[in-house]
Scaffold this active site. Structure first.
Site, PDB file in Angstrom:
ATOM      1  N   GLU A  59      13.075 -16.504 -10.375  1.00  0.00           N
ATOM      2  CA  GLU A  59      12.101 -16.194  -9.344  1.00  0.00           C
ATOM      3  C   GLU A  59      11.580 -17.451  -8.639  1.00  0.00           C
ATOM      4  O   GLU A  59      11.359 -17.458  -7.437  1.00  0.00           O
ATOM      5  CB  GLU A  59      10.924 -15.401  -9.930  1.00  0.00           C
ATOM      6  CG  GLU A  59      11.281 -14.017 -10.442  1.00  0.00           C
ATOM      7  CD  GLU A  59      11.885 -13.108  -9.356  1.00  0.00           C
ATOM      8  OE1 GLU A  59      11.755 -13.428  -8.158  1.00  0.00           O
ATOM      9  OE2 GLU A  59      12.493 -12.105  -9.723  1.00  0.00           O
ATOM     10  N   TYR A 142       3.372 -12.963  -6.265  1.00  0.00           N
ATOM     11  CA  TYR A 142       4.735 -12.430  -6.231  1.00  0.00           C
ATOM     12  C   TYR A 142       5.455 -12.661  -7.561  1.00  0.00           C
ATOM     13  O   TYR A 142       5.968 -11.734  -8.191  1.00  0.00           O
ATOM     14  CB  TYR A 142       5.561 -13.042  -5.082  1.00  0.00           C
ATOM     15  CG  TYR A 142       7.022 -12.779  -5.314  1.00  0.00           C
ATOM     16  CD1 TYR A 142       7.562 -11.541  -5.042  1.00  0.00           C
ATOM     17  CD2 TYR A 142       7.840 -13.749  -5.914  1.00  0.00           C
ATOM     18  CE1 TYR A 142       8.881 -11.247  -5.334  1.00  0.00           C
ATOM     19  CE2 TYR A 142       9.152 -13.472  -6.211  1.00  0.00           C
ATOM     20  CZ  TYR A 142       9.670 -12.219  -5.919  1.00  0.00           C
ATOM     21  OH  TYR A 142      10.960 -11.936  -6.233  1.00  0.00           O
ATOM     22  N   ASP A 160       6.883  -9.334  -1.168  1.00  0.00           N
ATOM     23  CA  ASP A 160       7.561 -10.462  -0.542  1.00  0.00           C
ATOM     24  C   ASP A 160       7.962 -10.057   0.882  1.00  0.00           C
ATOM     25  O   ASP A 160       7.552  -9.009   1.372  1.00  0.00           O
ATOM     26  CB  ASP A 160       8.783 -10.870  -1.375  1.00  0.00           C
ATOM     27  CG  ASP A 160       9.899  -9.850  -1.266  1.00  0.00           C
ATOM     28  OD1 ASP A 160       9.610  -8.686  -0.900  1.00  0.00           O
ATOM     29  OD2 ASP A 160      11.055 -10.203  -1.523  1.00  0.00           O
TER      30      ASP A 160
END
Length: 374
Positions: A59, A142, A160
């Site tokens: 991520e 996020y 996002d």
DNA sequence: AAGCCGGGGAA
DNA sequence: TTCCCAGGCTT
């Protein structure tokens, strides 16, 4: 067909707060999305694990980074640092070297710092919930949601760029996504929609859908499962949604005007048509993109090089939609300029003639301040 | 709320 | 060229 744009559409949304429920029940949305994902998911390296360390690493790498660009970096990191302990043990230099070429290098420094935090404060175990994950360096809303949902099965939606686009289009949300509070709105909406049974799948599905199907420029509406359910499609608003204010940066232009006098006459020039104020008259001009001073201007400008005076006027400002103009004025007498300057071919105008010339407001303001014009 | 960080792919 | 990418931190 006539395109339903802007105002009509905005009205239909505002007059009904239950708009979303009326058009697409949340369970239906979630079900269709997961169905689509089952058939269309890509085989990506981090899709074969729930290890929070690997999910976290992927991520961070994928922040503002395309999947294709991130894959080789992910694989190299996993190979060289298989666990959070090995990453924490590495030097920052090593981490940065492995990160080189990927950009946004604070991500790499935060990555290393976060690994140390996890090892030292959590015995190498990542926190298992959104709130605590978010406290770690480099983990925002996020990334916290991604880890919490994928590794720990928490029903927290990721917001996002893909999620903004997909939800804005399907549900016809016209809020400006460049505003901070809008993110809260999408976060709330997403958390209403998210599958409680499969939050991990839901999050990956909605991002995958945005990344490969509901594309920014040319969405594949013709072959879309939400065809009739999507506001953007049924109202032909694909290019409008999501709404994002231009943010067009205001460029600053610094004008250093030289007012050349010859007796009672003053030199003026007609402006180039390719720029602002085309066809209007102003003075001889030295322009810079940064604030300057006479010292520097003298070095760069042939007219100002020989200027004796050092009395620049106050700054006059003029704001246009996409540029800010800042002007200073200086008056010089033609007789103080060297002979070669006469070849430039200034055209001189009397005060009464100047009054008749079309002038930019910036010039007008200055002339009035100086009492030259009433 | 705005500025900043960055290389790369696509139109 | 311009836009935008599986954002977050600082001021």
């Amino acid at each position: 067909m006539t395109k339903t744009k802007g105002e009509d559409f905005q009205h239909s949304i505002n007059k009904d707060d239950n708009y979303i429920e009326n058009h697409l029940a949340r369970k239906k949305f979630s079900r269709k999305l997961l169905f689509w994902y089952a058939e269309n998911r890509r085989n990506l390296p981090w899709r074969h694990t729930k290890d929070p360390y690997k999910i976290w690493l992927s991520e961070i790498i994928l922040q503002q980074t395309r999947v294709a660009q991130g894959i080789p970096y992910y694989q190299r990191f996993i190979r060289q640092f298989p666990t959070v302990f090995s990453l924490a043990k590495a030097s920052e230099q090593d981490v940065l070297r492995l990160w080189q070429g990927l950009g946004y290098y604070t991500r790499a420094r935060n990555l290393h710092h976060c690994a140390l935090e996890v090892v030292e404060n959590f015995h190498g175990k990542f926190p298992d919930n959104f709130k605590d994950l978010k406290k770690l360096r480099g983990i925002g809303s996020y990334t916290a949601a991604a880890i919490a949902s994928i590794s720990f099965h928490q029903p927290v939606v990721v917001v996002d760029g893909n999620v903004f686009r997909v939800l804005a289009r399907i549900f016809g949300i016209t809020k400006d996504i460049s505003e901070l509070k809008t993110k809260d709105y999408f976060f709330a909406l997403g958390n209403e929609l998210i599958s409680k049974e499969h939050p991990d799948e839901f999050n990956q599905a909605i991002m995958e859908f945005g990344a490969t199907h509901c594309l920014p420029k040319i969405p594949l509406c013709g072959e879309c499962i939400f065809n009739k359910d999507c506001i953007a499609n049924t109202h032909d608003l694909q290019t409008v949604l999501p709404v994002k204010k231009k943010k067009q940066k205001v460029t600053k232009r610094y004008f250093y005007y030289v007012i050349i006098r010859k007796g009672k006459k003053v030199a003026m020039r007609k402006r180039n048509e390719k720029d602002i104020w085309h066809g209007l008259f102003d003075f001889y001009l030295a322009e810079t993109t940064k604030p300057s001073n006479l010292q520097k201007l003298r070095e760069e400008n042939k007219i100002l090089k020989n200027v004796q005076s050092d009395a620049l006027s106050k700054t006059y400002k003029h704001q246009l939609s996409h540029q800010q103009l800042l002007a200073k004025f200086i008056t010089v007498d033609l007789s103080t300029l060297p002979a070669e300057m006469l070849k430039v071919g200034f055209k001189f105008y009397s005060i009464s003639e100047i009054k008749k010339l079309p002038k930019p407001v910036l010039i007008l303001r200055y002339l009035k301040d100086e009492g030259i014009l009433e």
